[in-house]
Scaffold this motif. Structure first.
Motif, PDB file in Angstrom:
ATOM      1  N   VAL A 106     -16.341  13.358 -14.794  1.00  0.00           N
ATOM      2  CA  VAL A 106     -18.319  12.812 -15.026  1.00  0.00           C
ATOM      3  C   VAL A 106     -18.619  13.285 -15.961  1.00  0.00           C
ATOM      4  CG1 VAL A 106     -20.165  13.700 -13.227  1.00  0.00           C
ATOM      5  CG2 VAL A 106     -18.032  13.757 -12.038  1.00  0.00           C
ATOM      6  N   ASP A 107     -19.467  11.256 -16.106  1.00  0.00           N
ATOM      7  CA  ASP A 107     -20.855  11.606 -17.847  1.00  0.00           C
ATOM      8  C   ASP A 107     -21.884  12.337 -17.031  1.00  0.00           C
ATOM      9  OD1 ASP A 107     -18.173  10.727 -19.159  1.00  0.00           O
ATOM     10  OD2 ASP A 107     -18.506   8.954 -18.435  1.00  0.00           O
ATOM     11  N   VAL A 108     -21.980  11.575 -16.346  1.00  0.00           N
ATOM     12  CA  VAL A 108     -23.178  12.112 -15.694  1.00  0.00           C
ATOM     13  C   VAL A 108     -23.737  12.070 -14.379  1.00  0.00           C
ATOM     14  CG1 VAL A 108     -25.881  10.663 -15.035  1.00  0.00           C
ATOM     15  CG2 VAL A 108     -24.544  10.001 -17.551  1.00  0.00           C
ATOM     16  N   LEU A 109     -23.946  13.049 -13.634  1.00  0.00           N
ATOM     17  CA  LEU A 109     -23.669  13.412 -12.480  1.00  0.00           C
ATOM     18  C   LEU A 109     -25.779  14.012 -12.233  1.00  0.00           C
ATOM     19  CD1 LEU A 109     -23.481  13.835  -9.071  1.00  0.00           C
ATOM     20  CD2 LEU A 109     -22.501  16.634 -10.577  1.00  0.00           C
ATOM     21  N   LYS A 110     -26.626  13.104 -11.396  1.00  0.00           N
ATOM     22  CA  LYS A 110     -27.776  13.054 -10.966  1.00  0.00           C
ATOM     23  C   LYS A 110     -28.313  13.664  -9.462  1.00  0.00           C
ATOM     24  CE  LYS A 110     -29.512  10.946 -15.889  1.00  0.00           C
ATOM     25  NZ  LYS A 110     -30.926  10.458 -15.877  1.00  0.00           N
ATOM     26  N   ILE A 111     -28.928  14.679  -9.120  1.00  0.00           N
ATOM     27  CA  ILE A 111     -29.826  14.142  -7.920  1.00  0.00           C
ATOM     28  C   ILE A 111     -31.013  14.575  -8.126  1.00  0.00           C
ATOM     29  CG2 ILE A 111     -29.446  15.748  -6.003  1.00  0.00           C
ATOM     30  CD1 ILE A 111     -26.904  17.388  -7.335  1.00  0.00           C
ATOM     31  N   GLY A 112     -31.613  13.059  -6.851  1.00  0.00           N
ATOM     32  CA  GLY A 112     -33.474  12.967  -6.618  1.00  0.00           C
ATOM     33  C   GLY A 112     -33.770  13.286  -5.480  1.00  0.00           C
ATOM     34  N   LEU A 113     -34.662  13.811  -5.703  1.00  0.00           N
ATOM     35  CA  LEU A 113     -35.044  14.167  -4.253  1.00  0.00           C
ATOM     36  C   LEU A 113     -36.611  13.703  -4.331  1.00  0.00           C
ATOM     37  CD1 LEU A 113     -34.843  17.600  -2.608  1.00  0.00           C
ATOM     38  CD2 LEU A 113     -34.657  16.932  -4.673  1.00  0.00           C
ATOM     39  N   GLU A 114     -37.644  13.564  -2.970  1.00  0.00           N
ATOM     40  CA  GLU A 114     -39.085  13.790  -3.520  1.00  0.00           C
ATOM     41  C   GLU A 114     -39.797  14.937  -2.929  1.00  0.00           C
ATOM     42  OE1 GLU A 114     -40.203   9.455  -1.747  1.00  0.00           O
ATOM     43  OE2 GLU A 114     -39.997  10.601  -0.602  1.00  0.00           O
ATOM     44  N   SER A 115     -40.889  15.210  -3.841  1.00  0.00           N
ATOM     45  CA  SER A 115     -41.356  16.879  -3.968  1.00  0.00           C
ATOM     46  C   SER A 115     -41.538  15.986  -2.585  1.00  0.00           C
ATOM     47  CB  SER A 115     -41.983  16.527  -4.702  1.00  0.00           C
ATOM     48  OG  SER A 115     -43.331  17.771  -5.111  1.00  0.00           O
ATOM     49  N   THR A 116     -41.197  17.113  -1.433  1.00  0.00           N
ATOM     50  CA  THR A 116     -42.263  16.979   0.145  1.00  0.00           C
ATOM     51  C   THR A 116     -42.231  18.668   0.504  1.00  0.00           C
ATOM     52  OG1 THR A 116     -39.584  17.267   1.163  1.00  0.00           O
ATOM     53  CG2 THR A 116     -40.994  15.287   0.843  1.00  0.00           C
ATOM     54  N   SER A 117     -43.091  19.645  -0.634  1.00  0.00           N
ATOM     55  CA  SER A 117     -43.640  21.208  -0.073  1.00  0.00           C
ATOM     56  C   SER A 117     -42.405  21.729   0.127  1.00  0.00           C
ATOM     57  CB  SER A 117     -44.639  21.098   1.145  1.00  0.00           C
ATOM     58  OG  SER A 117     -44.678  21.824   1.111  1.00  0.00           O
ATOM     59  N   VAL A 118     -42.055  22.416   1.213  1.00  0.00           N
ATOM     60  CA  VAL A 118     -40.840  23.460   1.117  1.00  0.00           C
ATOM     61  C   VAL A 118     -39.661  23.311   1.956  1.00  0.00           C
ATOM     62  CG1 VAL A 118     -42.497  25.659   1.547  1.00  0.00           C
ATOM     63  CG2 VAL A 118     -42.102  23.611   3.383  1.00  0.00           C
ATOM     64  N   TYR A 119     -39.595  21.412   2.258  1.00  0.00           N
ATOM     65  CA  TYR A 119     -38.851  20.693   2.502  1.00  0.00           C
ATOM     66  C   TYR A 119     -37.657  20.967   1.527  1.00  0.00           C
ATOM     67  CZ  TYR A 119     -41.638  20.069   6.774  1.00  0.00           C
ATOM     68  OH  TYR A 119     -41.971  20.262   7.849  1.00  0.00           O
ATOM     69  N   SER A 120     -38.064  20.061   0.334  1.00  0.00           N
ATOM     70  CA  SER A 120     -37.594  20.049  -0.959  1.00  0.00           C
ATOM     71  C   SER A 120     -37.635  21.212  -1.038  1.00  0.00           C
ATOM     72  CB  SER A 120     -38.349  18.361  -1.810  1.00  0.00           C
ATOM     73  OG  SER A 120     -39.650  19.230  -2.270  1.00  0.00           O
ATOM     74  N   PHE A 121     -37.767  21.771  -1.377  1.00  0.00           N
ATOM     75  CA  PHE A 121     -37.793  22.926  -1.909  1.00  0.00           C
ATOM     76  C   PHE A 121     -36.374  23.531  -1.901  1.00  0.00           C
ATOM     77  CE2 PHE A 121     -38.212  28.103  -2.791  1.00  0.00           C
ATOM     78  CZ  PHE A 121     -37.985  27.705  -3.962  1.00  0.00           C
ATOM     79  N   HIS A 122     -35.536  24.490  -0.540  1.00  0.00           N
ATOM     80  CA  HIS A 122     -34.769  24.845  -0.901  1.00  0.00           C
ATOM     81  C   HIS A 122     -33.600  24.226  -1.084  1.00  0.00           C
ATOM     82  CE1 HIS A 122     -36.096  28.627   0.969  1.00  0.00           C
ATOM     83  NE2 HIS A 122     -37.208  28.141   1.302  1.00  0.00           N
ATOM     84  N   PRO A 123     -33.127  22.820  -1.284  1.00  0.00           N
ATOM     85  CA  PRO A 123     -32.329  22.073  -1.344  1.00  0.00           C
ATOM     86  C   PRO A 123     -32.206  22.316  -3.009  1.00  0.00           C
ATOM     87  CG  PRO A 123     -33.372  20.908   0.570  1.00  0.00           C
ATOM     88  CD  PRO A 123     -34.275  22.082   0.374  1.00  0.00           C
ATOM     89  N   SER A 124     -33.254  21.821  -3.784  1.00  0.00           N
ATOM     90  CA  SER A 124     -33.533  22.068  -4.472  1.00  0.00           C
ATOM     91  C   SER A 124     -33.108  22.888  -5.205  1.00  0.00           C
ATOM     92  CB  SER A 124     -34.512  20.491  -5.192  1.00  0.00           C
ATOM     93  OG  SER A 124     -36.066  21.938  -4.929  1.00  0.00           O
ATOM     94  N   MET A 125     -33.551  23.700  -5.482  1.00  0.00           N
ATOM     95  CA  MET A 125     -32.947  25.015  -5.867  1.00  0.00           C
ATOM     96  C   MET A 125     -31.535  25.440  -5.553  1.00  0.00           C
ATOM     97  SD  MET A 125     -35.503  25.986  -7.799  1.00  0.00           S
ATOM     98  CE  MET A 125     -34.921  27.639  -8.318  1.00  0.00           C
ATOM     99  N   PHE A 126     -31.474  25.029  -4.174  1.00  0.00           N
ATOM    100  CA  PHE A 126     -29.906  25.417  -4.030  1.00  0.00           C
ATOM    101  C   PHE A 126     -28.627  25.187  -4.938  1.00  0.00           C
ATOM    102  CE2 PHE A 126     -25.732  24.129  -1.949  1.00  0.00           C
ATOM    103  CZ  PHE A 126     -25.507  25.185  -1.570  1.00  0.00           C
ATOM    104  N   LEU A 127     -28.925  23.108  -4.751  1.00  0.00           N
ATOM    105  CA  LEU A 127     -28.007  22.615  -5.968  1.00  0.00           C
ATOM    106  C   LEU A 127     -28.259  22.534  -7.373  1.00  0.00           C
ATOM    107  CD1 LEU A 127     -28.865  19.156  -3.843  1.00  0.00           C
ATOM    108  CD2 LEU A 127     -26.302  20.366  -3.538  1.00  0.00           C
TER     109      LEU A 127
END
Length: 409
Positions: A54-75
């Motif tokens: 793997v040369d590049v691995l980017k994971i993106g999600l929108e900022s949706t308050s508490v909904y995006s906080f936990h998965p973003s920190m986990f990943l």
């Protein structure tokens, strides 16, 4: 191998879309927005990678308050994904919405939104990564909660002043003392009628103010005189109406004091966390641990930004250009985009700094005198924009503030 993973997050689940560097969809699925779901997402992503390099691995999600906080920190903190250099990006939903406009005849579904996010990453736009250190996350929750408490207290104070004008309509005009000081609050809690206040011996009222104000009044008799003057010149209410105003004012005072107590508790927690962070912002006169915390918590690691202009734009401290042909508008409005928490703490810090640092005071006065309207607000925002340059320099260099540095930047 280049992989781009888009997540459309809700309170219940996460729609996932995985694209390769050519924009081909490698996989699309849905997992629950909880720990088991995030773990399954990671495993499916690792299965997609397989034995490939793997040369590049980017994971993106929108900022949706508490909904995006936990998965973003986990990943972001997952050790298995770190092996492949995974980077997690939390993006402004407006950026994704604007990017989606380039696709014609596309429906609005969660699956399509996940694809759009992944494709946005693939095009290499400038994204903002999640905050890396746990201290920043904890600090951010405290400073944002404090911001909300300040807003609620301000609203309650406006509510109080509105009902005070019913009880004594000339009070704010005649009395040259803070309505929200402890002495004044105690006076309103006594629920004196206007007639009682008007006929209260001046010495007794002055002694009351001095006692409740903890001897902080330079001339309590003068303040007492102004209060009685306001009382005598105000309209009289029916007793039933005046009694209701007393109840409302008393309730409002208790609410305000509750907010003040809560803010003090949060300030203590902020100072405790700040003691464990290495930074130099508090070396700037006028910036204490609370303002420094509000700025640092939102900026996070300064190397997330290319330069101070990016920090200013992130805070929404920039003005859109309005140009058509040879015409360029001189009067342009401040952007409504950006991180309003960071903007708030920068503006509040600038207001404090300009009172103590001559360079910033002179700059504020200069900008204040340039226009006939919105003078204070405009000058303060421009001073905050100037402060961004100093904040950026100190955070990058880890150096203490000096007057010479403040002038040159």
């Amino acid at each position: 191998m280049r992989l781009f993973v888009g997540l459309d997050v809700s309170s219940f689940d996460m729609k996932v879309c995985i694209l390769n560097g050519e924009g081909e969809k490698l996989n699309a699925f849905t997992v629950t927005n909880d720990l088991p779901g995030a773990t399954l997402l990671k495993e499916l992503l690792l299965d997609c990678i397989g034995d490939q390099e793997v040369d590049v691995l980017k994971i993106g999600l929108e900022s949706t308050s508490v909904y995006s906080f936990h998965p973003s920190m986990f990943l972001h903190h997952d050790e298995d994904l770190k092996v492949f250099g995974a980077k997690v990006f939390v993006m402004n939903p407006k950026q994704i919405a604007n990017f989606k406009k380039s696709y014609s005849d596309m429906n609005k579904t969660d699956e399509i939104d996940a694809f759009i996010i992944a494709d946005y990453l693939r095009f290499g736009r400038n994204q903002m990564s999640v905050v890396k250190e746990s201290q920043y996350v904890a600090l951010q929750q405290l400073t944002r909660s404090r911001y909300q408490l300040i807003r609620m207290m301000t609203k309650e104070k406006q509510h109080f002043l509105q009902h005070l004008s019913y009880k004594c309509n000339t009070f704010s005009q005649e009395v040259d003392s803070s309505v929200f000081g402890n002495a004044m609050m105690e006076l309103f809690l006594e629920k004196y009628s206007l007639e009682e206040l008007a006929h209260l011996p001046l010495e007794e009222l002055a002694a009351f103010l001095q006692e409740k104000g903890k001897n902080r009044f330079g001339d309590p008799k003068c303040v007492a005189t102004s209060i009685q003057k306001a009382v005598r010149s105000s309209y009289r209410l029916d007793k039933v109406v005046e009694d209701s105003m007393d109840v409302i004012l008393g309730t409002s005072i208790e609410v305000i004091r509750t907010f003040q107590k809560q803010i003090k508790e949060i300030d203590k927690a902020i100072k405790k966390l700040m003691a464990g962070l290495t930074h130099t912002l508090e070396s700037i006169p006028g910036i204490g641990p609370v303002f420094a915390a509000g700025i640092i918590a939102e900026i996070g690691q300064i190397d997330r930004f290319d330069d101070e202009a990016k920090v200013a734009k992130y805070a929404g401290l920039y003005w859109r250009k309005h140009q058509s042909g040879r015409f360029t508008a001189e009067d342009t409005s401040l952007s409504r985009n950006g991180n309003h928490y960071l903007r708030y703490y920068l503006v509040e810090a600038a207001n404090s700094v300009r009172k103590q640092v001559p360079d910033y005071r002179d700059y504020y006065v200069k900008k204040y005198s340039e226009v006939p309207k919105h003078q204070h607000k405009r000058a303060l925002v421009l001073t905050a924009r100037k402060l961004v340059r100093l904040v950026d320099a100190l955070l990058r260099s880890h150096q203490l503030f000096t007057p010479e540095r403040g002038v040159k930047i």
